[in-house]
Write a protein that holds these residues in place. Structure first.
Motif, PDB file in Angstrom:
ATOM      1  N   ASN A   8      13.242  30.824 109.323  1.00  0.00           N
ATOM      2  CA  ASN A   8      14.422  30.160 108.873  1.00  0.00           C
ATOM      3  C   ASN A   8      15.150  29.234 109.784  1.00  0.00           C
ATOM      4  OD1 ASN A   8      15.236  32.048 106.443  1.00  0.00           O
ATOM      5  ND2 ASN A   8      15.329  33.699 107.995  1.00  0.00           N
ATOM      6  N   LYS A   9      15.778  27.916 109.705  1.00  0.00           N
ATOM      7  CA  LYS A   9      16.545  27.500 110.131  1.00  0.00           C
ATOM      8  C   LYS A   9      17.836  28.050 111.342  1.00  0.00           C
ATOM      9  CE  LYS A   9      19.099  23.036 111.297  1.00  0.00           C
ATOM     10  NZ  LYS A   9      20.360  22.321 110.322  1.00  0.00           N
ATOM     11  N   THR A  10      16.741  27.688 112.500  1.00  0.00           N
ATOM     12  CA  THR A  10      17.100  28.649 113.815  1.00  0.00           C
ATOM     13  C   THR A  10      18.322  28.110 115.112  1.00  0.00           C
ATOM     14  OG1 THR A  10      15.934  30.643 113.656  1.00  0.00           O
ATOM     15  CG2 THR A  10      16.851  30.215 115.860  1.00  0.00           C
ATOM     16  N   LEU A  11      19.326  28.091 114.857  1.00  0.00           N
ATOM     17  CA  LEU A  11      20.162  26.830 116.007  1.00  0.00           C
ATOM     18  C   LEU A  11      20.332  27.700 117.689  1.00  0.00           C
ATOM     19  CD1 LEU A  11      22.544  25.138 113.927  1.00  0.00           C
ATOM     20  CD2 LEU A  11      20.738  24.391 114.627  1.00  0.00           C
ATOM     21  N   ILE A  12      20.372  27.104 118.442  1.00  0.00           N
ATOM     22  CA  ILE A  12      20.289  27.559 119.424  1.00  0.00           C
ATOM     23  C   ILE A  12      21.584  27.190 120.220  1.00  0.00           C
ATOM     24  CG2 ILE A  12      18.250  29.506 120.137  1.00  0.00           C
ATOM     25  CD1 ILE A  12      17.050  27.345 121.448  1.00  0.00           C
ATOM     26  N   PRO A  13      22.339  27.548 121.257  1.00  0.00           N
ATOM     27  CA  PRO A  13      22.261  26.645 122.356  1.00  0.00           C
ATOM     28  C   PRO A  13      21.112  25.959 123.627  1.00  0.00           C
ATOM     29  CG  PRO A  13      23.170  28.781 123.407  1.00  0.00           C
ATOM     30  CD  PRO A  13      22.167  28.338 121.351  1.00  0.00           C
ATOM     31  N   THR A  14      21.413  24.580 123.694  1.00  0.00           N
ATOM     32  CA  THR A  14      20.349  23.698 124.589  1.00  0.00           C
ATOM     33  C   THR A  14      21.210  22.408 125.689  1.00  0.00           C
ATOM     34  OG1 THR A  14      19.134  23.886 122.768  1.00  0.00           O
ATOM     35  CG2 THR A  14      18.611  22.052 124.307  1.00  0.00           C
ATOM     36  N   VAL A  15      20.416  22.785 126.996  1.00  0.00           N
ATOM     37  CA  VAL A  15      20.907  22.129 128.093  1.00  0.00           C
ATOM     38  C   VAL A  15      20.131  20.708 127.793  1.00  0.00           C
ATOM     39  CG1 VAL A  15      22.183  22.118 130.307  1.00  0.00           C
ATOM     40  CG2 VAL A  15      22.502  23.932 128.911  1.00  0.00           C
ATOM     41  N   ASN A  16      20.733  19.815 128.238  1.00  0.00           N
ATOM     42  CA  ASN A  16      19.441  18.779 128.420  1.00  0.00           C
ATOM     43  C   ASN A  16      20.270  18.491 130.207  1.00  0.00           C
ATOM     44  OD1 ASN A  16      22.572  17.294 129.264  1.00  0.00           O
ATOM     45  ND2 ASN A  16      22.389  16.133 127.598  1.00  0.00           N
ATOM     46  N   ASP A  17      19.325  16.954 130.785  1.00  0.00           N
ATOM     47  CA  ASP A  17      19.174  17.068 131.594  1.00  0.00           C
ATOM     48  C   ASP A  17      20.383  17.127 132.444  1.00  0.00           C
ATOM     49  OD1 ASP A  17      16.209  17.229 131.603  1.00  0.00           O
ATOM     50  OD2 ASP A  17      15.821  14.911 131.723  1.00  0.00           O
ATOM     51  N   GLU A  18      21.129  16.765 131.850  1.00  0.00           N
ATOM     52  CA  GLU A  18      22.923  15.997 132.854  1.00  0.00           C
ATOM     53  C   GLU A  18      23.541  17.283 132.630  1.00  0.00           C
ATOM     54  OE1 GLU A  18      21.606  13.803 130.206  1.00  0.00           O
ATOM     55  OE2 GLU A  18      20.156  11.941 131.962  1.00  0.00           O
ATOM     56  N   GLY A  19      23.373  18.306 131.983  1.00  0.00           N
ATOM     57  CA  GLY A  19      24.026  19.619 131.677  1.00  0.00           C
ATOM     58  C   GLY A  19      24.570  19.627 130.788  1.00  0.00           C
ATOM     59  N   LYS A  20      24.905  19.207 129.924  1.00  0.00           N
ATOM     60  CA  LYS A  20      25.632  18.575 128.414  1.00  0.00           C
ATOM     61  C   LYS A  20      24.956  20.009 127.212  1.00  0.00           C
ATOM     62  CE  LYS A  20      28.278  16.208 124.811  1.00  0.00           C
ATOM     63  NZ  LYS A  20      27.464  14.845 124.218  1.00  0.00           N
ATOM     64  N   VAL A  21      25.744  20.833 126.944  1.00  0.00           N
ATOM     65  CA  VAL A  21      25.410  21.611 126.125  1.00  0.00           C
ATOM     66  C   VAL A  21      25.339  21.294 124.464  1.00  0.00           C
ATOM     67  CG1 VAL A  21      25.707  24.565 124.936  1.00  0.00           C
ATOM     68  CG2 VAL A  21      25.680  23.627 127.647  1.00  0.00           C
ATOM     69  N   PHE A  22      24.178  21.085 123.682  1.00  0.00           N
ATOM     70  CA  PHE A  22      24.714  21.249 122.528  1.00  0.00           C
ATOM     71  C   PHE A  22      23.260  22.171 121.613  1.00  0.00           C
ATOM     72  CE2 PHE A  22      21.094  18.740 124.127  1.00  0.00           C
ATOM     73  CZ  PHE A  22      19.915  18.929 123.335  1.00  0.00           C
ATOM     74  N   TRP A  23      23.848  21.938 120.296  1.00  0.00           N
ATOM     75  CA  TRP A  23      22.703  23.256 119.569  1.00  0.00           C
ATOM     76  C   TRP A  23      21.951  22.471 119.298  1.00  0.00           C
ATOM     77  CZ3 TRP A  23      23.926  28.275 118.668  1.00  0.00           C
ATOM     78  CH2 TRP A  23      25.266  28.623 119.652  1.00  0.00           C
ATOM     79  N   SER A  24      20.453  22.988 119.231  1.00  0.00           N
ATOM     80  CA  SER A  24      19.705  22.323 118.447  1.00  0.00           C
ATOM     81  C   SER A  24      18.542  23.401 118.194  1.00  0.00           C
ATOM     82  CB  SER A  24      18.488  21.629 119.797  1.00  0.00           C
ATOM     83  OG  SER A  24      17.280  21.866 119.994  1.00  0.00           O
ATOM     84  N   GLU A  53       8.931  38.616 135.012  1.00  0.00           N
ATOM     85  CA  GLU A  53       8.115  37.442 135.853  1.00  0.00           C
ATOM     86  C   GLU A  53       7.866  36.444 134.810  1.00  0.00           C
ATOM     87  OE1 GLU A  53       5.088  40.287 137.015  1.00  0.00           O
ATOM     88  OE2 GLU A  53       5.061  41.290 135.577  1.00  0.00           O
ATOM     89  N   HIS A  54       7.754  36.764 133.338  1.00  0.00           N
ATOM     90  CA  HIS A  54       7.517  35.404 133.141  1.00  0.00           C
ATOM     91  C   HIS A  54       8.765  34.976 132.462  1.00  0.00           C
ATOM     92  CE1 HIS A  54       3.111  37.647 133.263  1.00  0.00           C
ATOM     93  NE2 HIS A  54       3.490  38.051 132.852  1.00  0.00           N
ATOM     94  N   HIS A  55       9.793  35.551 132.845  1.00  0.00           N
ATOM     95  CA  HIS A  55      10.658  34.560 132.408  1.00  0.00           C
ATOM     96  C   HIS A  55      11.234  33.031 133.089  1.00  0.00           C
ATOM     97  CE1 HIS A  55      14.855  34.380 129.446  1.00  0.00           C
ATOM     98  NE2 HIS A  55      14.793  33.718 130.424  1.00  0.00           N
ATOM     99  N   SER A  56      11.215  31.772 132.397  1.00  0.00           N
ATOM    100  CA  SER A  56      11.337  30.312 133.481  1.00  0.00           C
ATOM    101  C   SER A  56      13.337  30.663 132.969  1.00  0.00           C
ATOM    102  CB  SER A  56      11.003  29.190 132.367  1.00  0.00           C
ATOM    103  OG  SER A  56       9.748  29.516 132.050  1.00  0.00           O
ATOM    104  N   LEU A  57      13.275  30.078 134.383  1.00  0.00           N
ATOM    105  CA  LEU A  57      15.393  30.038 134.521  1.00  0.00           C
ATOM    106  C   LEU A  57      15.466  28.526 135.000  1.00  0.00           C
ATOM    107  CD1 LEU A  57      15.732  33.343 136.565  1.00  0.00           C
ATOM    108  CD2 LEU A  57      16.259  32.447 134.213  1.00  0.00           C
ATOM    109  N   LEU A  58      16.580  27.634 135.361  1.00  0.00           N
ATOM    110  CA  LEU A  58      16.925  26.894 135.750  1.00  0.00           C
ATOM    111  C   LEU A  58      18.007  26.794 136.207  1.00  0.00           C
ATOM    112  CD1 LEU A  58      17.100  25.263 132.359  1.00  0.00           C
ATOM    113  CD2 LEU A  58      14.887  25.035 133.700  1.00  0.00           C
ATOM    114  N   LYS A  64      21.920  18.358 138.831  1.00  0.00           N
ATOM    115  CA  LYS A  64      21.054  18.438 137.551  1.00  0.00           C
ATOM    116  C   LYS A  64      19.885  19.575 137.746  1.00  0.00           C
ATOM    117  CE  LYS A  64      17.630  16.296 141.365  1.00  0.00           C
ATOM    118  NZ  LYS A  64      18.416  17.036 142.586  1.00  0.00           N
ATOM    119  N   PHE A  65      19.238  19.734 137.194  1.00  0.00           N
ATOM    120  CA  PHE A  65      18.554  20.628 137.261  1.00  0.00           C
ATOM    121  C   PHE A  65      17.597  21.233 138.174  1.00  0.00           C
ATOM    122  CE2 PHE A  65      20.996  22.066 132.766  1.00  0.00           C
ATOM    123  CZ  PHE A  65      21.199  23.001 132.985  1.00  0.00           C
ATOM    124  N   ASN A  66      16.963  21.802 138.732  1.00  0.00           N
ATOM    125  CA  ASN A  66      15.846  22.115 139.293  1.00  0.00           C
ATOM    126  C   ASN A  66      15.056  23.663 139.200  1.00  0.00           C
ATOM    127  OD1 ASN A  66      16.594  19.957 141.343  1.00  0.00           O
ATOM    128  ND2 ASN A  66      17.912  21.682 141.895  1.00  0.00           N
TER     129      ASN A  66
END
Length: 66
Positions: A8-24, A53-58, A64-66
């Motif tokens: 099914n179509k699944t939308l999640i909140p996403t963050v771009n390199d500038e920190g702007k949140v949008f749905w993707s 321990e396998h979870h990626s974090l921003l 910017k994100f590191n």
């Protein structure tokens, strides 16, 4: 690790390199093997989350994100 295709179509909140949140839309998710180690990560704002321990974090440094 297992890659699962979403039916099914699944939308999640996403963050771009500038920190702007949008749905993707996402099409797949990755299921990791269960971990032995769990970590509690706390933010400066007082929120916390428990991750494996396998979870990626921003980390957002204010520009910017590191």
């Amino acid at each position: 690790m297992e890659i699962l295709e979403l039916k099914n179509k699944t939308l999640i909140p996403t963050v771009n390199d500038e920190g702007k949140v949008f749905w993707s839309n996402i099409k797949n998710v990755i299921r990791h093997d269960p971990s032995k180690e769990l970590y509690e990560v706390s933010s400066r704002g007082g929120r916390s989350v428990i991750v494996t321990e396998h979870h990626s974090l921003l980390i957002w440094d204010g520009q910017k994100f590191n």
